[in-house]
Design a protein around this motif. Structure first.
Motif, PDB file in Angstrom:
ATOM      1  N   LEU A 182      29.535   1.879  59.195  1.00 43.47           N
ATOM      2  CA  LEU A 182      28.461   2.384  60.031  1.00 43.47           C
ATOM      3  C   LEU A 182      27.837   1.256  60.830  1.00 43.47           C
ATOM      4  CD1 LEU A 182      26.474   4.614  60.863  1.00 43.47           C
ATOM      5  CD2 LEU A 182      25.101   4.000  58.882  1.00 43.47           C
ATOM      6  N   ARG A 183      27.747   1.457  62.149  1.00 45.39           N
ATOM      7  CA  ARG A 183      27.070   0.518  63.036  1.00 45.39           C
ATOM      8  C   ARG A 183      26.267   1.308  64.053  1.00 45.39           C
ATOM      9  NH1 ARG A 183      31.688  -2.800  65.662  1.00 45.39           N
ATOM     10  NH2 ARG A 183      32.790  -0.855  65.305  1.00 45.39           N
ATOM     11  N   ILE A 184      25.208   0.688  64.556  1.00 41.93           N
ATOM     12  CA  ILE A 184      24.383   1.309  65.585  1.00 41.93           C
ATOM     13  C   ILE A 184      24.459   0.434  66.842  1.00 41.93           C
ATOM     14  CG2 ILE A 184      22.107   2.171  66.221  1.00 41.93           C
ATOM     15  CD1 ILE A 184      23.372   3.616  63.855  1.00 41.93           C
ATOM     16  N   VAL A 185      24.842   1.041  67.965  1.00 43.68           N
ATOM     17  CA  VAL A 185      24.961   0.320  69.231  1.00 43.68           C
ATOM     18  C   VAL A 185      24.088   1.022  70.263  1.00 43.68           C
ATOM     19  CG1 VAL A 185      26.515  -0.366  71.101  1.00 43.68           C
ATOM     20  CG2 VAL A 185      27.296  -0.481  68.731  1.00 43.68           C
ATOM     21  N   ARG A 186      23.288   0.241  70.987  1.00 42.48           N
ATOM     22  CA  ARG A 186      22.465   0.793  72.060  1.00 42.48           C
ATOM     23  C   ARG A 186      23.192   0.626  73.390  1.00 42.48           C
ATOM     24  NH1 ARG A 186      16.153  -0.346  72.168  1.00 42.48           N
ATOM     25  NH2 ARG A 186      16.475   0.962  70.319  1.00 42.48           N
ATOM     26  N   CYS A 187      23.319   1.703  74.145  1.00 39.54           N
ATOM     27  CA  CYS A 187      23.972   1.662  75.453  1.00 39.54           C
ATOM     28  C   CYS A 187      23.080   2.395  76.445  1.00 39.54           C
ATOM     29  CB  CYS A 187      25.357   2.316  75.372  1.00 39.54           C
ATOM     30  SG  CYS A 187      26.485   1.818  76.698  1.00 39.54           S
ATOM     31  N   GLU A 188      22.856   1.778  77.624  1.00 36.96           N
ATOM     32  CA  GLU A 188      21.840   2.287  78.548  1.00 36.96           C
ATOM     33  C   GLU A 188      22.363   2.327  79.980  1.00 36.96           C
ATOM     34  OE1 GLU A 188      17.613   0.930  76.944  1.00 36.96           O
ATOM     35  OE2 GLU A 188      18.952  -0.792  77.225  1.00 36.96           O
ATOM     36  N   SER A 189      22.135   3.442  80.629  1.00 36.78           N
ATOM     37  CA  SER A 189      22.393   3.580  82.060  1.00 36.78           C
ATOM     38  C   SER A 189      21.081   3.374  82.792  1.00 36.78           C
ATOM     39  CB  SER A 189      22.968   4.973  82.358  1.00 36.78           C
ATOM     40  OG  SER A 189      22.913   5.243  83.747  1.00 36.78           O
ATOM     41  N   LYS A 190      20.941   2.208  83.436  1.00 38.77           N
ATOM     42  CA  LYS A 190      19.709   1.891  84.165  1.00 38.77           C
ATOM     43  C   LYS A 190      19.833   2.373  85.612  1.00 38.77           C
ATOM     44  CE  LYS A 190      17.748  -0.273  80.723  1.00 38.77           C
ATOM     45  NZ  LYS A 190      16.855  -1.379  80.692  1.00 38.77           N
ATOM     46  N   ASP A 191      18.778   3.017  86.095  1.00 38.08           N
ATOM     47  CA  ASP A 191      18.751   3.546  87.470  1.00 38.08           C
ATOM     48  C   ASP A 191      19.932   4.480  87.718  1.00 38.08           C
ATOM     49  OD1 ASP A 191      16.446   2.045  88.039  1.00 38.08           O
ATOM     50  OD2 ASP A 191      17.670   0.287  88.549  1.00 38.08           O
ATOM     51  N   ALA A 192      20.329   5.198  86.686  1.00 35.91           N
ATOM     52  CA  ALA A 192      21.400   6.204  86.766  1.00 35.91           C
ATOM     53  C   ALA A 192      22.773   5.608  87.028  1.00 35.91           C
ATOM     54  CB  ALA A 192      21.071   7.259  87.821  1.00 35.91           C
ATOM     55  N   ARG A 193      22.895   4.285  86.970  1.00 32.21           N
ATOM     56  CA  ARG A 193      24.189   3.646  87.214  1.00 32.21           C
ATOM     57  C   ARG A 193      25.084   3.732  85.982  1.00 32.21           C
ATOM     58  NH1 ARG A 193      20.840  -0.394  89.533  1.00 32.21           N
ATOM     59  NH2 ARG A 193      21.143  -1.658  87.663  1.00 32.21           N
ATOM     60  N   PRO A 194      26.400   3.850  86.165  1.00 33.31           N
ATOM     61  CA  PRO A 194      27.322   3.853  85.027  1.00 33.31           C
ATOM     62  C   PRO A 194      27.293   2.510  84.296  1.00 33.31           C
ATOM     63  CG  PRO A 194      28.396   4.686  87.015  1.00 33.31           C
ATOM     64  CD  PRO A 194      27.092   4.075  87.446  1.00 33.31           C
ATOM     65  N   GLN A 195      27.402   2.560  82.987  1.00 34.32           N
ATOM     66  CA  GLN A 195      27.407   1.352  82.168  1.00 34.32           C
ATOM     67  C   GLN A 195      28.458   1.498  81.076  1.00 34.32           C
ATOM     68  OE1 GLN A 195      25.823  -1.531  82.354  1.00 34.32           O
ATOM     69  NE2 GLN A 195      26.575  -2.334  80.412  1.00 34.32           N
TER      70      GLN A 195
END
Length: 245
Positions: A182-195
């Motif tokens: 088990l791992r927790i990863v944060r992933c964020e699309s800033k200003d609606a841009r793909p990441q």
């Protein structure tokens, strides 16, 4: 009259002697309960450990936070039974030596946060004899074992902007066990841009917590493959890897 007065006085004295020990015992119980009470608070998403002897058990006495305090998920007992941990905003009062948990439990038993600021190399002193695993990535930069994080006898090291929480692998674990952890990863699309967040997913990812106002919908605004997790359209979230899809 004198004899009756003496008898009455002796009766009062006997009653007083009978009551006094009970009152003292009640006060002693209250005093001990007060000493056994521990307040432990997690602010935000951070993991907090409160030093206390938990060998005779722990139970939650009173929840103080709006966030739920759930044993094994947001609170538990340290692996060495010398502390209580809380996470994800759980704040509560606990009573030790009163049954309940007497063994370690949950995701945050032995967790250390280590951060590479400004891309610089950093080492965080910690007990690593059993090995280490990444449980939650905090940085935008991916944390890849062997490239920008690892461990030695002195502790955990990070570089290249990796910021994350790491956990000791349980003693006695099977080193040949290749099941995803088990791992927790944060992933964020800033200003609606793909990441794209590079991480070995092991083919199993689920959304643990949405952080954005924009909805995170699998297949539309987020998804994954074996090479990583992708987000777009403003989706920001914490994703659980290795916990079943």
């Amino acid at each position: 009259m004198v004899i009756r007065s003496i008898a009455a006085w002796m009766g009062v004295a006997i009653v007083a002697m009978a009551i006094a020990p009970g009152a003292d015992a009640a006060q002693e119980i209250l005093r001990r309960d007060s000493e056994r009470r521990v307040r432990c608070e997690s602010n935000g998403d951070e993991v907090t450990r409160c030093a206390v002897d938990t060998r005779r058990g722990v139970r939650m006495l009173r929840q103080l936070s709006e966030k739920a305090c759930t044993e094994g998920k947001t609170w538990g007992v340290g692996v060495d039974q010398d502390s209580i941990w809380v996470s994800q905003g759980c704040r509560a009062e606990f009573l030790t030596g009163f049954g309940g948990s007497g063994v370690s439990s949950g995701y945050a038993e032995r967790v250390v946060r280590c951060e590479s600021r400004g891309g610089r190399w950093n080492q965080c002193a910690f007990e690593t004899a059993g090995g280490m695993e990444l449980v939650r990535q905090l940085s935008k930069n991916p944390c890849i074992r062997g490239q920008n994080w690892g461990w030695d006898r002195s502790g955990v090291w990070v570089s290249g902007g990796c910021r994350a929480e790491f956990r000791t692998v349980a003693a006695g674990g099977d080193e040949n066990d290749d099941r995803p952890r088990l791992r927790i990863v944060r992933c964020e699309s800033k200003d609606a841009r793909p990441q794209q967040c590079q991480v070995n997913t092991g083919g199993s990812v689920k959304l643990r917590r949405q952080l954005s106002k924009a909805p995170c919908i699998e297949g539309k605004s987020w998804g994954y493959d074996r090479g990583g997790i992708w987000v777009e359209r403003g989706c920001r979230g914490d994703f659980e890897i290795g916990g079943g899809g």
